[in-house]
Design a protein around this motif. Sequence first.
Motif, mmCIF file in Angstrom:
data_model
loop_
_atom_site.group_PDB
_atom_site.id
_atom_site.type_symbol
_atom_site.label_atom_id
_atom_site.label_comp_id
_atom_site.label_asym_id
_atom_site.label_seq_id
_atom_site.Cartn_x
_atom_site.Cartn_y
_atom_site.Cartn_z
ATOM 1 N N GLU A 54 -28.366 41.113 16.840
ATOM 2 C CA GLU A 54 -28.644 42.322 16.391
ATOM 3 C C GLU A 54 -27.623 43.397 16.617
ATOM 4 O O GLU A 54 -27.410 44.221 15.543
ATOM 5 C CB GLU A 54 -29.986 43.023 17.256
ATOM 6 N N SER A 61 -23.311 47.041 9.453
ATOM 7 C CA SER A 61 -24.476 47.592 8.764
ATOM 8 C C SER A 61 -24.202 48.043 7.204
ATOM 9 O O SER A 61 -24.559 48.008 6.211
ATOM 10 C CB SER A 61 -24.870 48.759 9.439
ATOM 11 N N SER A 126 -32.596 38.692 10.828
ATOM 12 C CA SER A 126 -33.749 39.639 10.795
ATOM 13 C C SER A 126 -33.262 41.180 10.706
ATOM 14 O O SER A 126 -33.938 41.904 9.968
ATOM 15 C CB SER A 126 -34.325 39.301 11.981
ATOM 16 N N ALA A 127 -32.390 41.445 11.655
ATOM 17 C CA ALA A 127 -31.807 42.906 11.590
ATOM 18 C C ALA A 127 -31.388 43.383 9.930
ATOM 19 O O ALA A 127 -31.561 44.353 9.552
ATOM 20 C CB ALA A 127 -30.940 43.313 12.734
ATOM 21 N N LYS A 128 -30.349 42.475 9.691
ATOM 22 C CA LYS A 128 -29.660 42.880 8.487
ATOM 23 C C LYS A 128 -30.866 42.900 7.199
ATOM 24 O O LYS A 128 -30.751 43.861 6.395
ATOM 25 C CB LYS A 128 -28.814 41.845 7.895
ATOM 26 N N LYS A 130 -34.132 43.080 7.383
ATOM 27 C CA LYS A 130 -35.382 43.640 7.824
ATOM 28 C C LYS A 130 -36.425 43.000 7.754
ATOM 29 O O LYS A 130 -37.498 43.592 7.260
ATOM 30 C CB LYS A 130 -35.259 45.233 7.056
ATOM 31 N N LYS A 131 -36.391 41.798 7.946
ATOM 32 C CA LYS A 131 -37.638 40.888 7.984
ATOM 33 C C LYS A 131 -37.307 39.823 9.142
ATOM 34 O O LYS A 131 -36.255 39.605 9.186
ATOM 35 C CB LYS A 131 -37.779 40.322 6.590
#
Length: 158
Positions: A54, A61, A126-128, A130-131
Amino acid sequence: MATEASEVRKQDQGFWKDLPSMTDYFSDGLMSLQSYLGVGSKEVMFKLGAYFGEQAAAKNSAATTREMLHEFENVWQKYNIGTLQVADTDPLVLVISDCRVCGTLPGTGGMYECALHEGFFQGALSAKLKKQVAFHQETNYEGEAGTWCRVLVADTKV
């Protein structure tokens, strides 16, 4: 008083500087808590990996997912973690070879899963994306110089 607080912060920075030192220092207490709570080391390593992933996604980002994965390949090389290769993108398949995290553990005759890597890539993707993204280790094999290599497969494409 402010000087004393400043000195304590400086000492804390040295004391808390790296995970292996802290784990060694607290190992008796950590093992006791693990036993009491019934929390296995694999679960702890997975969660640590997910947290690192994360943080890595946040650090990258502005990058696309593929750029982030390429950056991870560079990080694995630069910091001598091992060799990370994106073998396929549909679904995402990662090959980790000559790993310094758990790659030198002696062979057990069976598949040894690296919870840290699974957690790292699950947390990062998952963070990148957004699922929720899940990885599973498809296989392992002995690589160069007797180190273990892994093939991780995601439930998504990039």
